[in-house]
Design a protein around this motif. Sequence first.
Motif, PDB file in Angstrom:
ATOM      1  N   ALA A  32       0.817  -1.215   0.000  1.00 31.52           N
ATOM      2  CA  ALA A  32       0.000   0.000   0.000  1.00 31.52           C
ATOM      3  C   ALA A  32       0.853   1.268   0.000  1.00 31.52           C
ATOM      4  O   ALA A  32       0.358   2.340  -0.308  1.00 31.52           O
ATOM      5  N   SER A  33       2.125   1.144   0.332  1.00 33.42           N
ATOM      6  CA  SER A  33       2.963   2.338   0.462  1.00 33.42           C
ATOM      7  C   SER A  33       3.211   3.052  -0.863  1.00 33.42           C
ATOM      8  O   SER A  33       3.521   4.232  -0.882  1.00 33.42           O
ATOM      9  N   SER A  34       3.072   2.355  -1.972  1.00 37.72           N
ATOM     10  CA  SER A  34       3.357   2.971  -3.270  1.00 37.72           C
ATOM     11  C   SER A  34       2.144   3.663  -3.878  1.00 37.72           C
ATOM     12  O   SER A  34       2.244   4.253  -4.944  1.00 37.72           O
ATOM     13  N   GLY A  35       1.024   3.594  -3.230  1.00 37.16           N
ATOM     14  CA  GLY A  35      -0.173   4.246  -3.751  1.00 37.16           C
ATOM     15  C   GLY A  35      -0.778   3.489  -4.917  1.00 37.16           C
ATOM     16  O   GLY A  35      -0.681   2.263  -4.993  1.00 37.16           O
ATOM     17  N   ASN A  36      -1.365   4.214  -5.839  1.00 42.41           N
ATOM     18  CA  ASN A  36      -2.095   3.603  -6.943  1.00 42.41           C
ATOM     19  C   ASN A  36      -1.314   3.530  -8.249  1.00 42.41           C
ATOM     20  O   ASN A  36      -1.812   3.004  -9.227  1.00 42.41           O
ATOM     21  N   TYR A  37      -0.106   4.049  -8.269  1.00 38.93           N
ATOM     22  CA  TYR A  37       0.670   4.060  -9.512  1.00 38.93           C
ATOM     23  C   TYR A  37       0.876   2.663 -10.103  1.00 38.93           C
ATOM     24  O   TYR A  37       0.683   2.477 -11.307  1.00 38.93           O
ATOM     25  N   PRO A  38       1.258   1.665  -9.313  1.00 41.30           N
ATOM     26  CA  PRO A  38       1.444   0.338  -9.918  1.00 41.30           C
ATOM     27  C   PRO A  38       0.163  -0.230 -10.516  1.00 41.30           C
ATOM     28  O   PRO A  38       0.201  -0.896 -11.548  1.00 41.30           O
ATOM     29  N   LEU A  39      -0.980   0.040  -9.894  1.00 41.46           N
ATOM     30  CA  LEU A  39      -2.246  -0.451 -10.444  1.00 41.46           C
ATOM     31  C   LEU A  39      -2.588   0.227 -11.762  1.00 41.46           C
ATOM     32  O   LEU A  39      -3.105  -0.413 -12.684  1.00 41.46           O
ATOM     33  N   VAL A  40      -2.293   1.508 -11.865  1.00 42.75           N
ATOM     34  CA  VAL A  40      -2.519   2.215 -13.128  1.00 42.75           C
ATOM     35  C   VAL A  40      -1.612   1.636 -14.210  1.00 42.75           C
ATOM     36  O   VAL A  40      -2.039   1.423 -15.350  1.00 42.75           O
ATOM     37  N   ASN A  41      -0.359   1.366 -13.868  1.00 43.90           N
ATOM     38  CA  ASN A  41       0.568   0.763 -14.840  1.00 43.90           C
ATOM     39  C   ASN A  41       0.070  -0.602 -15.298  1.00 43.90           C
ATOM     40  O   ASN A  41       0.127  -0.928 -16.488  1.00 43.90           O
ATOM     41  N   LEU A  42      -0.424  -1.392 -14.355  1.00 44.92           N
ATOM     42  CA  LEU A  42      -0.934  -2.719 -14.710  1.00 44.92           C
ATOM     43  C   LEU A  42      -2.170  -2.590 -15.602  1.00 44.92           C
ATOM     44  O   LEU A  42      -2.309  -3.330 -16.580  1.00 44.92           O
ATOM     45  N   ALA A  43      -3.053  -1.666 -15.303  1.00 50.15           N
ATOM     46  CA  ALA A  43      -4.238  -1.453 -16.137  1.00 50.15           C
ATOM     47  C   ALA A  43      -3.844  -1.020 -17.550  1.00 50.15           C
ATOM     48  O   ALA A  43      -4.458  -1.438 -18.531  1.00 50.15           O
ATOM     49  N   THR A  44      -2.807  -0.191 -17.647  1.00 47.66           N
ATOM     50  CA  THR A  44      -2.326   0.249 -18.961  1.00 47.66           C
ATOM     51  C   THR A  44      -1.797  -0.934 -19.765  1.00 47.66           C
ATOM     52  O   THR A  44      -2.107  -1.085 -20.950  1.00 47.66           O
ATOM     53  N   ASP A  46      -2.618  -4.044 -19.364  1.00 49.53           N
ATOM     54  CA  ASP A  46      -3.770  -4.871 -19.725  1.00 49.53           C
ATOM     55  C   ASP A  46      -4.520  -4.292 -20.922  1.00 49.53           C
ATOM     56  O   ASP A  46      -4.942  -5.025 -21.816  1.00 49.53           O
ATOM     57  N   ALA A  47      -4.675  -2.979 -20.944  1.00 47.86           N
ATOM     58  CA  ALA A  47      -5.371  -2.341 -22.068  1.00 47.86           C
ATOM     59  C   ALA A  47      -4.620  -2.581 -23.374  1.00 47.86           C
ATOM     60  O   ALA A  47      -5.229  -2.893 -24.400  1.00 47.86           O
ATOM     61  N   TRP A  48      -3.309  -2.441 -23.352  1.00 46.73           N
ATOM     62  CA  TRP A  48      -2.513  -2.584 -24.570  1.00 46.73           C
ATOM     63  C   TRP A  48      -2.354  -4.029 -25.018  1.00 46.73           C
ATOM     64  O   TRP A  48      -2.082  -4.293 -26.191  1.00 46.73           O
ATOM     65  N   THR A  49      -2.527  -4.983 -24.111  1.00 44.99           N
ATOM     66  CA  THR A  49      -2.380  -6.385 -24.497  1.00 44.99           C
ATOM     67  C   THR A  49      -3.699  -7.017 -24.893  1.00 44.99           C
ATOM     68  O   THR A  49      -3.751  -8.183 -25.217  1.00 44.99           O
ATOM     69  N   GLY A  50      -4.770  -6.233 -24.831  1.00 46.54           N
ATOM     70  CA  GLY A  50      -6.062  -6.777 -25.211  1.00 46.54           C
ATOM     71  C   GLY A  50      -6.797  -7.437 -24.064  1.00 46.54           C
ATOM     72  O   GLY A  50      -7.839  -8.044 -24.264  1.00 46.54           O
ATOM     73  N   ASN A  51      -6.276  -7.321 -22.865  1.00 43.90           N
ATOM     74  CA  ASN A  51      -6.918  -7.879 -21.680  1.00 43.90           C
ATOM     75  C   ASN A  51      -7.891  -6.829 -21.129  1.00 43.90           C
ATOM     76  O   ASN A  51      -7.720  -6.307 -20.033  1.00 43.90           O
ATOM     77  N   THR A  52      -8.904  -6.527 -21.909  1.00 40.12           N
ATOM     78  CA  THR A  52      -9.825  -5.442 -21.611  1.00 40.12           C
ATOM     79  C   THR A  52     -10.570  -5.649 -20.303  1.00 40.12           C
ATOM     80  O   THR A  52     -10.759  -4.702 -19.534  1.00 40.12           O
ATOM     81  N   ASP A  53     -10.992  -6.878 -20.045  1.00 42.22           N
ATOM     82  CA  ASP A  53     -11.736  -7.148 -18.809  1.00 42.22           C
ATOM     83  C   ASP A  53     -10.917  -6.782 -17.579  1.00 42.22           C
ATOM     84  O   ASP A  53     -11.421  -6.140 -16.654  1.00 42.22           O
ATOM     85  N   ALA A  54      -9.656  -7.195 -17.561  1.00 46.62           N
ATOM     86  CA  ALA A  54      -8.789  -6.899 -16.415  1.00 46.62           C
ATOM     87  C   ALA A  54      -8.526  -5.395 -16.307  1.00 46.62           C
ATOM     88  O   ALA A  54      -8.534  -4.840 -15.201  1.00 46.62           O
ATOM     89  N   ALA A  55      -8.314  -4.731 -17.438  1.00 49.20           N
ATOM     90  CA  ALA A  55      -8.069  -3.293 -17.423  1.00 49.20           C
ATOM     91  C   ALA A  55      -9.281  -2.539 -16.881  1.00 49.20           C
ATOM     92  O   ALA A  55      -9.146  -1.651 -16.034  1.00 49.20           O
ATOM     93  N   LEU A  56     -10.464  -2.907 -17.332  1.00 51.96           N
ATOM     94  CA  LEU A  56     -11.681  -2.234 -16.863  1.00 51.96           C
ATOM     95  C   LEU A  56     -11.939  -2.511 -15.387  1.00 51.96           C
ATOM     96  O   LEU A  56     -12.389  -1.626 -14.655  1.00 51.96           O
ATOM     97  N   HIS A  57     -11.644  -3.722 -14.953  1.00 48.44           N
ATOM     98  CA  HIS A  57     -11.807  -4.044 -13.530  1.00 48.44           C
ATOM     99  C   HIS A  57     -10.894  -3.169 -12.674  1.00 48.44           C
ATOM    100  O   HIS A  57     -11.331  -2.601 -11.665  1.00 48.44           O
ATOM    101  N   LEU A  58      -9.643  -3.053 -13.078  1.00 51.25           N
ATOM    102  CA  LEU A  58      -8.703  -2.210 -12.330  1.00 51.25           C
ATOM    103  C   LEU A  58      -9.113  -0.742 -12.368  1.00 51.25           C
ATOM    104  O   LEU A  58      -9.026  -0.044 -11.355  1.00 51.25           O
ATOM    105  N   LEU A  59      -9.555  -0.261 -13.513  1.00 51.45           N
ATOM    106  CA  LEU A  59      -9.982   1.136 -13.611  1.00 51.45           C
ATOM    107  C   LEU A  59     -11.190   1.405 -12.726  1.00 51.45           C
ATOM    108  O   LEU A  59     -11.264   2.444 -12.067  1.00 51.45           O
ATOM    109  N   HIS A  60     -12.133   0.470 -12.704  1.00 55.20           N
ATOM    110  CA  HIS A  60     -13.303   0.623 -11.839  1.00 55.20           C
ATOM    111  C   HIS A  60     -12.864   0.697 -10.378  1.00 55.20           C
ATOM    112  O   HIS A  60     -13.346   1.542  -9.611  1.00 55.20           O
ATOM    113  N   GLU A  61     -11.931  -0.159 -10.012  1.00 57.19           N
ATOM    114  CA  GLU A  61     -11.395  -0.162  -8.642  1.00 57.19           C
ATOM    115  C   GLU A  61     -10.679   1.159  -8.333  1.00 57.19           C
ATOM    116  O   GLU A  61     -10.872   1.751  -7.278  1.00 57.19           O
TER     117      GLU A  61
END
Length: 110
Positions: A32-44, A46-61
């Motif tokens: 939790a110490s790094s904030g939300n930056y790693p989650l945004v990177n992971l969502a990005t 996911d978006a670029w690899t075509g893993n849309t479901d995972a990207a949208l789930h992370l963005l919703h979160e």
Amino acid sequence: MRRWCKLSWRWPDWRWQWRRETAQRAIKLAGASSGNYPLVNLATVDAWTGNTDAALHLLHELLGKPSGDVISVSLLKLDPAWDPIRHDPRFQALLKQTDLSSTPPAGSSQ
């Protein structure tokens, strides 16, 4: 070199899987110490690899958390990083839903 970089963004391969795994490891290590930056990177990724479901789930979160400095509806609308999923109806619905929920009621002063 420039042409190769453009092609690597268009056609996901093992490098994207490596980037996703690296982002997941960073999230686990940082906690939790790094904030939300790693989650945004992971969502990005996911978006670029075509893993849309995972990207949208992370963005919703992420949009459900106070993270305006990292991700916001305005940023999602403008940032080209989200181009691969921009035309997905679920992405548009997420933007609309979040934008409506963050709008103050009429007549309130803020």
